[in-house]
Design a protein around this motif. Structure first.
Motif, mmCIF file in Angstrom:
data_model
loop_
_atom_site.group_PDB
_atom_site.id
_atom_site.type_symbol
_atom_site.label_atom_id
_atom_site.label_comp_id
_atom_site.label_asym_id
_atom_site.label_seq_id
_atom_site.Cartn_x
_atom_site.Cartn_y
_atom_site.Cartn_z
ATOM 1 N N ALA A 105 -81.637 30.706 -5.218
ATOM 2 C CA ALA A 105 -81.220 29.855 -4.102
ATOM 3 C C ALA A 105 -80.176 28.840 -4.562
ATOM 4 C CB ALA A 105 -82.430 29.130 -3.532
ATOM 5 N N PRO A 106 -79.303 28.393 -3.676
ATOM 6 C CA PRO A 106 -78.373 27.313 -4.025
ATOM 7 C C PRO A 106 -79.149 26.051 -4.406
ATOM 8 C CG PRO A 106 -77.740 28.374 -1.960
ATOM 9 C CD PRO A 106 -79.093 28.891 -2.301
ATOM 10 N N ALA A 107 -78.556 25.261 -5.289
ATOM 11 C CA ALA A 107 -79.178 24.008 -5.731
ATOM 12 C C ALA A 107 -78.232 22.860 -5.416
ATOM 13 C CB ALA A 107 -79.477 24.049 -7.234
ATOM 14 N N PRO A 108 -78.433 22.152 -4.310
ATOM 15 C CA PRO A 108 -77.550 21.028 -3.977
ATOM 16 C C PRO A 108 -77.767 19.852 -4.912
ATOM 17 C CG PRO A 108 -79.356 21.192 -2.396
ATOM 18 C CD PRO A 108 -79.465 22.392 -3.279
ATOM 19 N N ALA A 109 -76.680 19.167 -5.237
ATOM 20 C CA ALA A 109 -76.785 17.950 -6.039
ATOM 21 C C ALA A 109 -77.321 16.815 -5.172
ATOM 22 C CB ALA A 109 -75.426 17.587 -6.617
ATOM 23 N N THR A 110 -77.879 15.798 -5.809
ATOM 24 C CA THR A 110 -78.452 14.652 -5.106
ATOM 25 C C THR A 110 -77.338 13.675 -4.737
ATOM 26 O OG1 THR A 110 -80.498 14.911 -6.363
ATOM 27 C CG2 THR A 110 -80.152 12.796 -5.259
ATOM 28 N N PRO A 111 -77.174 13.349 -3.450
ATOM 29 C CA PRO A 111 -76.056 12.487 -3.035
ATOM 30 C C PRO A 111 -75.995 11.149 -3.768
ATOM 31 C CG PRO A 111 -77.029 13.539 -1.121
ATOM 32 C CD PRO A 111 -77.912 13.880 -2.286
ATOM 33 N N ALA A 112 -77.135 10.527 -4.014
ATOM 34 C CA ALA A 112 -77.120 9.226 -4.701
ATOM 35 C C ALA A 112 -76.563 9.354 -6.112
ATOM 36 C CB ALA A 112 -78.529 8.633 -4.736
ATOM 37 N N LEU A 113 -76.880 10.453 -6.788
ATOM 38 C CA LEU A 113 -76.356 10.648 -8.144
ATOM 39 C C LEU A 113 -74.863 10.964 -8.108
ATOM 40 C CD1 LEU A 113 -79.153 12.667 -9.992
ATOM 41 C CD2 LEU A 113 -78.900 10.196 -9.704
ATOM 42 N N ASP B 71 -67.635 9.414 -21.219
ATOM 43 C CA ASP B 71 -67.713 8.016 -20.756
ATOM 44 C C ASP B 71 -68.314 7.942 -19.354
ATOM 45 O OD1 ASP B 71 -66.696 6.912 -23.057
ATOM 46 O OD2 ASP B 71 -64.626 6.869 -22.349
ATOM 47 N N VAL B 72 -67.929 8.886 -18.508
ATOM 48 C CA VAL B 72 -68.495 8.907 -17.156
ATOM 49 C C VAL B 72 -69.989 9.202 -17.217
ATOM 50 C CG1 VAL B 72 -68.481 10.124 -14.933
ATOM 51 C CG2 VAL B 72 -66.320 9.534 -16.049
ATOM 52 N N LEU B 73 -70.388 10.122 -18.087
ATOM 53 C CA LEU B 73 -71.818 10.433 -18.247
ATOM 54 C C LEU B 73 -72.589 9.205 -18.705
ATOM 55 C CD1 LEU B 73 -74.210 12.432 -18.411
ATOM 56 C CD2 LEU B 73 -73.453 12.975 -20.752
ATOM 57 N N LEU B 74 -72.082 8.523 -19.719
ATOM 58 C CA LEU B 74 -72.755 7.330 -20.237
ATOM 59 C C LEU B 74 -72.922 6.277 -19.138
ATOM 60 C CD1 LEU B 74 -73.814 5.404 -22.437
ATOM 61 C CD2 LEU B 74 -71.423 4.895 -23.018
ATOM 62 N N ASN B 75 -71.857 6.004 -18.425
ATOM 63 C CA ASN B 75 -71.925 4.969 -17.399
ATOM 64 C C ASN B 75 -72.749 5.402 -16.186
ATOM 65 O OD1 ASN B 75 -70.079 2.494 -18.113
ATOM 66 N ND2 ASN B 75 -69.033 4.302 -18.899
ATOM 67 N N THR B 76 -72.792 6.690 -15.934
ATOM 68 C CA THR B 76 -73.660 7.196 -14.871
ATOM 69 C C THR B 76 -75.124 6.994 -15.240
ATOM 70 O OG1 THR B 76 -72.028 8.844 -14.170
ATOM 71 C CG2 THR B 76 -74.328 9.251 -13.565
ATOM 72 N N VAL B 77 -75.463 7.283 -16.486
ATOM 73 C CA VAL B 77 -76.841 7.067 -16.956
ATOM 74 C C VAL B 77 -77.233 5.601 -16.797
ATOM 75 C CG1 VAL B 77 -78.290 7.033 -19.037
ATOM 76 C CG2 VAL B 77 -76.930 9.060 -18.495
ATOM 77 N N VAL B 78 -76.338 4.717 -17.170
ATOM 78 C CA VAL B 78 -76.630 3.269 -17.050
ATOM 79 C C VAL B 78 -76.820 2.886 -15.587
ATOM 80 C CG1 VAL B 78 -75.665 0.966 -17.390
ATOM 81 C CG2 VAL B 78 -75.481 2.676 -19.218
ATOM 82 N N ARG B 79 -75.990 3.411 -14.705
ATOM 83 C CA ARG B 79 -76.115 3.104 -13.273
ATOM 84 C C ARG B 79 -77.433 3.636 -12.703
ATOM 85 N NH1 ARG B 79 -71.465 1.480 -10.504
ATOM 86 N NH2 ARG B 79 -69.665 1.192 -11.878
ATOM 87 N N ILE B 80 -77.810 4.844 -13.117
ATOM 88 C CA ILE B 80 -79.096 5.375 -12.664
ATOM 89 C C ILE B 80 -80.244 4.494 -13.135
ATOM 90 C CG2 ILE B 80 -80.702 7.317 -12.910
ATOM 91 C CD1 ILE B 80 -78.201 9.126 -13.195
ATOM 92 N N ASP B 81 -80.162 4.074 -14.385
ATOM 93 C CA ASP B 81 -81.212 3.224 -14.950
ATOM 94 C C ASP B 81 -81.333 1.906 -14.209
ATOM 95 O OD1 ASP B 81 -83.159 2.700 -17.182
ATOM 96 O OD2 ASP B 81 -81.736 1.082 -17.593
ATOM 97 N N GLN B 82 -80.199 1.340 -13.832
ATOM 98 C CA GLN B 82 -80.210 0.033 -13.158
ATOM 99 C C GLN B 82 -80.646 0.129 -11.700
ATOM 100 O OE1 GLN B 82 -76.123 -1.101 -13.839
ATOM 101 N NE2 GLN B 82 -76.608 -2.227 -15.719
ATOM 102 N N SER B 83 -80.578 1.363 -11.137
ATOM 103 C CA SER B 83 -80.897 1.510 -9.723
ATOM 104 C C SER B 83 -82.337 1.937 -9.495
ATOM 105 C CB SER B 83 -79.974 2.562 -9.105
ATOM 106 O OG SER B 83 -80.252 3.852 -9.638
#
Length: 356
Positions: free
Chosen positions: A271-279, A343-355
């Motif tokens: 089945a297709p696997a949609p990404a999570t909009p918030a991420l 760099d985008v991955l690193l900062n995305t991880v930090v944003r997820i952690d803070q949210s």
């Protein structure tokens, strides 16, 4: 990092968070390759995940969530390591023999897994805060549109069909053209029909007739039988089902017109696997803060991320592939593009952690 090989043969490393009760943010990819593949498909995401952990340590920064770096085993053989991690494979699946000559069960033991303890590695829905995977695009869209970061909308569903065309083998010289039941000719017409069906409506669906085996495969004998495969992909599950039905009906019609018969067997139906909009929004915000241009796009290839999407939020970050080449020794992504994606991955991880 506390490192282990889990019972499924995956390499797992964990960095504790400051809040012990929070589920982990999981990042990683794979390092196995297809035959005659390149050096970027998988390793880019695996090494980037390690570098994220290293960068956090160098900055003296601790996340609230635990961070897990995972190198999934045997992604190219059918996302085996990640399927085992979510409990999607059975004992019968493990007895399938791979091209190496070993069964999956035997191969798992050879890389440090333990088939008797597979239940210990199964991750349940809600057991991860997020899964984010950095990967090369494996296509040429980002390069053609001069975009630096691909924000994956989802991973396409995949349907593989094995099609058997049965005609009648006969003498190539003594059989008149109007008295033939040529399975290869019918298969050729079917191949063209698949292409026409896929192109007949707008969208990003794709289909490929990738393997064909004619018998007896002799110069002076009309082919009596052909086996071929159809690889059909799209992000819309309903469209996948509709196109697969049209393809099968086309085969049946060609069979009636050519005196052959078509039978269809479903080999894979994911089945297709949609990404999570918030991420996805976190990725775009991280890229924007770094001045990187983005493009939302589907992933036409399968990834371990599609399995993890079944148990928690999932997203993927693409970096450009030069020339759109992948699964080839010529596969290449520029160091500066990889560093930007990291760099985008690193900062995305930090944003997820803070949210949280």
């Amino acid at each position: 990092l506390a490192v282990r090989i889990d019972a499924a043969g995956n390499l797992v490393a964990r960095l504790p968070g400051t809040a012990a009760n929070l589920p982990p943010i999981v990042i990683g990819s794979h390092v196995d390759s297809v035959t005659d593949g390149g050096n970027y498909d998988g390793p880019v995401g695996s090494f980037a995940a390690i570098e994220v952990a290293r960068s956090l340590r160098e900055q003296g920064r601790r996340l609230q969530h635990p961070l897990e770096v995972v190198v999934w085993q045997n992604e190219e053989g059918g996302t085996i390591g990640s399927k085992l991690a979510i409990g999607e494979l059975t004992a019968a699946d493990l007895d399938r023999r791979a091209r190496s000559g070993f069964t999956l069960r035997e191969g798992l033991a050879r890389i440090g897994g333990d088939v008797t303890r597979l239940g210990e590695v199964v991750r349940r829905p809600g057991s991860i805060a997020a899964y984010v995977e950095l990967h090369i695009e494996q296509g040429g869209i980002l390069e053609r549109q001069s975009r630096q970061i691909g924000v994956v909308e989802g991973i396409v569903g995949l349907r593989w069909l094995e099609v058997t065309v049965t005609g009648m083998a006969n003498h190539a010289g003594a059989t008149p053209m109007d008295q033939r039941q040529d399975a290869l000719l019918a298969a050729a017409r079917f191949t063209v029909a698949v292409n026409e069906i896929i192109r007949a409506e707008p969208g990003r669906q794709v289909a490929t007739v990738g393997r064909i085996d004619a018998k007896p495969n002799t110069s002076n004998v009309i082919a009596g039988g052909v086996t071929l495969t159809v690889d059909l992909r799209d992000l819309d599950a309903a469209k996948l089902a509709r196109l697969a039905d049209r393809i099968e009906r086309a085969g049946t019609e060609i069979g009636h017109a050519s005196g052959t018969t078509f039978t269809f067997a479903k080999l894979v139906d994911s089945a297709p696997a949609p990404a999570t909009p918030a991420l996805m929004a976190h990725i775009e915000a991280a890229a924007g803060a770094l001045g990187a241009s983005t493009l939302r796009m589907p992933s036409g290839a399968g990834h371990d991320a599609q399995e993890l999407a079944r148990i928690g939020p999932m997203a993927m970050i693409f970096v450009p592939s030069v020339g759109g080449v992948s699964h080839s020794p010529k596969e290449f992504s520029r160091p500066e593009d990889i560093a930007r994606g990291l760099d985008v991955l690193l900062n995305t991880v930090v944003r997820i952690d803070q949210s949280r």
